[in-house]
Design an enzyme around this catalytic site. Structure first.
Site, PDB file in Angstrom:
ATOM      1  N   ASP A  68      16.062   2.851 -15.417  1.00 39.69           N
ATOM      2  CA  ASP A  68      17.171   3.020 -14.477  1.00 39.69           C
ATOM      3  C   ASP A  68      17.827   1.672 -14.191  1.00 39.69           C
ATOM      4  O   ASP A  68      17.231   0.612 -14.424  1.00 39.69           O
ATOM      5  CB  ASP A  68      16.694   3.671 -13.165  1.00 39.69           C
ATOM      6  CG  ASP A  68      15.585   2.881 -12.480  1.00 39.69           C
ATOM      7  OD1 ASP A  68      14.770   2.256 -13.188  1.00 39.69           O
ATOM      8  OD2 ASP A  68      15.544   2.864 -11.237  1.00 39.69           O
ATOM      9  N   GLU A 133      12.742   2.610 -10.509  1.00 40.42           N
ATOM     10  CA  GLU A 133      12.254   1.321 -10.026  1.00 40.42           C
ATOM     11  C   GLU A 133      13.268   0.748  -9.048  1.00 40.42           C
ATOM     12  O   GLU A 133      12.925   0.138  -8.059  1.00 40.42           O
ATOM     13  CB  GLU A 133      12.047   0.357 -11.190  1.00 40.42           C
ATOM     14  CG  GLU A 133      11.187  -0.868 -10.833  1.00 40.42           C
ATOM     15  CD  GLU A 133      11.962  -2.012 -10.193  1.00 40.42           C
ATOM     16  OE1 GLU A 133      11.343  -2.856  -9.525  1.00 40.42           O
ATOM     17  OE2 GLU A 133      13.183  -2.082 -10.355  1.00 40.42           O
TER      18      GLU A 133
HETATM   19 ZN   LIG Z   1      14.319  -4.439 -12.809  1.00 39.86          ZN
END
Ligand SMILES: [Zn+2]
Length: 375
Positions: A68, A133
Site C-alpha cells: 500500500d 502498513e
Molecule cells: Zn513504508
C-alpha cells in the site's frame, strides 16, 4: 516477463494501491514467488490483503514489506501523474517509488537471482507482505502475527525494506525503533462567569505550571543507539466558545517517542507525579502504539554492512531514528530485526521519486545479503 527492477517498480506504481487497498500488487508478487518454489498462504481480512511465502527448512530469514501507499495528496502539485510512472533524467517519479514499491521490486529480483544461482540453498526463506502498513494497520501484520504466534512460528532474522537512507543509498541501517505512547489528560475546573473568577476554577490557568514543567522535563539522555525520549503536546482545547465563560475542563493531548531506557510504566508514573505535584484534578487515558525494539545481533548488522560495502563502497551508520514500522509486530516471533531500503528524502511527499541506479544497487545489495545469510 518483467525482468528488471525498474520495470517491476513501474508496474507496481501504476497500480494505485492507496492504503489499505492492494488492487493486485500481491497477486503479481505471489505468481512470481510461486514460480521460484515458494509455498503461499494468504491472510485476507476485510479490505486488507496479506500473504506469507515460505520455502525450505532450518534457520529462517524473512523479508517484510507493504504494497500500500499513502494518498498522493494535492495532485495539482505533482509534476507527473503519481500513478503513471515516469523516468526523467534517470529519476523515477511516482507514489510508492521509495516507500516501498521500489524496495519490494528489488527484493523480488534479488530473490529470483539468488534462487536461480542457489537452488539448493540452506535455511528457510520467507516473505511477509501486507497492504495495510500506511493506514491504521488493524488488519495487517498485527493480525497475521497473532496467527503465526499461535502456531509457534519462529523467525531468526528479519529485514524490513522501509526507506532508511538519508543522503545516499547505503548510508543508514536501522536496528531498532523508538516506542510510541499517546495520552489525553482531562484537567477538571469549575465553569463560571468570567467576571467572577473567585467562584470558579480556571483549568487553563491551573495547568500552566504543569505544562511548563512537563515540556521542560528531561526524560533520559538516550544512548549509543537511541535519541533521548521526547514528549510533544499536539493539541490543547476546552469546550468553551464564549468570551464570558471560564471553561469546565482543559484537554491536553500528547505523544511520547521513547527509547528502551523507559517503559510505559515509567513514563506514566512521571506524568502522574507532575500532575499531582501541581494539585490538578484530572483523568487520563493512554494509548500504546508501539513498544520500542532493538536488535543487537552483530551477525545481521555485519552481514548487511558487508553487502552494502561490496556495492556502494560506504559504511552505513546504525541508527534507530524515525517513526514506527511494522517491525514492531515482528518482535513477537522474530529474534533479530533490521531495516534497510531506499532513501527516505521524498517519501509521503508530492513528487516522490527514486534514482533508477538506486533500484538496481538495492537489488544487488539484497542479493549479496541473501547469499551471505543462506550459505
Ligand atoms: Zn513504508
Amino acid at each position: 516477463m518483467l525482468n528488471n527492477v525498474l520495470n517491476i517498480t513501474k508496474k507496481l506504481i501504476s497500480i494505485p494501491s492507496i492504503t489499505p487497498e492492494d488492487l493486485g500488487c500481491q497477486k503479481f508478487l505471489i505468481s512470481r514467488l510461486k514460480k521460484c518454489g515458494f509455498f503461499i498462504e494468504e491472510f485476507n481480512f476485510k479490505d486488507t490483503k496479506n500473504f506469507l511465502a515460505s520455502k525450505g527448512t532450518g534457520r529462517s530469514f524473512l523479508f517484510l514489506g507493504h504494497t500500500d501507499v499513502v494518498s498522493p495528496g494535492d495532485i495539482k502539485k505533482w509534476n507527473t501523474d503519481p500513478f503513471v510512472p515516469q523516468v526523467i533524467e534517470n529519476v523515477l517519479y511516482g507514489r510508492g517509488s521509495s516507500d516501498m514499491k521500489g524496495a519490494i521490486s528489488a527484493m523480488l529480483i534479488a530473490t529470483e537471482r539468488f534462487l536461480k544461482k542457489n537452488p539448493y540453498h540452506l535455511g528457510r526463506f520467507l516473505w511477509l507482505i501486507t497492504s495495510d502498513e500506511e493506514g491504521n494497520g488493524t488488519n495487517g501484520i498485527r493480525k497475521v502475527i497473532k496467527i503465526l504466534e499461535k502456531r509457534k512460528e519462529k523467525i531468526n532474522f528479519c529485514l524490513v525494506g522501509e526507506p532508511t537512507n538519508e543522503m545516499l543509498l547505503g548510508d543508514c541501517i536501522k536496528n531498532g525503533r523508538r516506542g510510541s505512547l499517546s495520552g489525553k489528560i482531562n484537567v477538571e475546573g469549575i465553569q463560571g462567569h468570567i467576571a467572577y473568577p473567585t467562584l470558579s476554577k480556571n483549568p487553563i490557568h491551573m495547568s500552566l505550571k504543569f505544562l511548563n514543567e512537563i515540556t521542560k522535563y528531561v526524560w533520559d539522555y538516550g544512548n549509543d543507539f537511541f535519541l533521548p525520549t521526547q514528549f510533544q503536546i499536539y493539541n490543547i482545547f476546552t469546550n468553551n466558545f464564549s468570551n464570558n465563560i471560564i471553561p469546565s475542563f482543559l484537554q491536553i493531548e500528547f505523544n511520547f517517542r521513547f527509547s528502551p531506557l523507559q517503559t510505559v510504566q515509567s513514563l506514566q508514573n512521571i506524568v502522574n507525579f507532575l500532575l499531582k505535584k501541581n494539585n490538578l484534578q484530572y483523568t487520563i487515558q493512554w494509548k500504546l502504539h508501539a513498544k520500542p525494539f532493538f536488535s543487537s545481533s552483530k551477525f545481521l548488522i555485519n552481514t548487511l554492512s558487508k553487502s552494502i560495502y561490496q556495492i556502494m563502497k560506504i559504511k552505513p551508520r546504525i541508527t534507530t531514528t524515525g517513526g514506527t514500522s511494522d517491525g514492531r509486530f515482528l518482535t513477537k516471533i522474530s529474534d533479530e530485526i533490521i531495516e534497510f531500503g531506499l532513501k527516505n528524502t521524498t517519501i509521503h511527499q508530492v513528487n516522490e521519486c527514486v534514482h533508477v541506479v538506486d533500484l538496481k544497487n538495492l537489488s544487488q545489495i539484497y542479493e549479496n545479503f541473501l547469499s551471505l545469510i543462506f550459505l
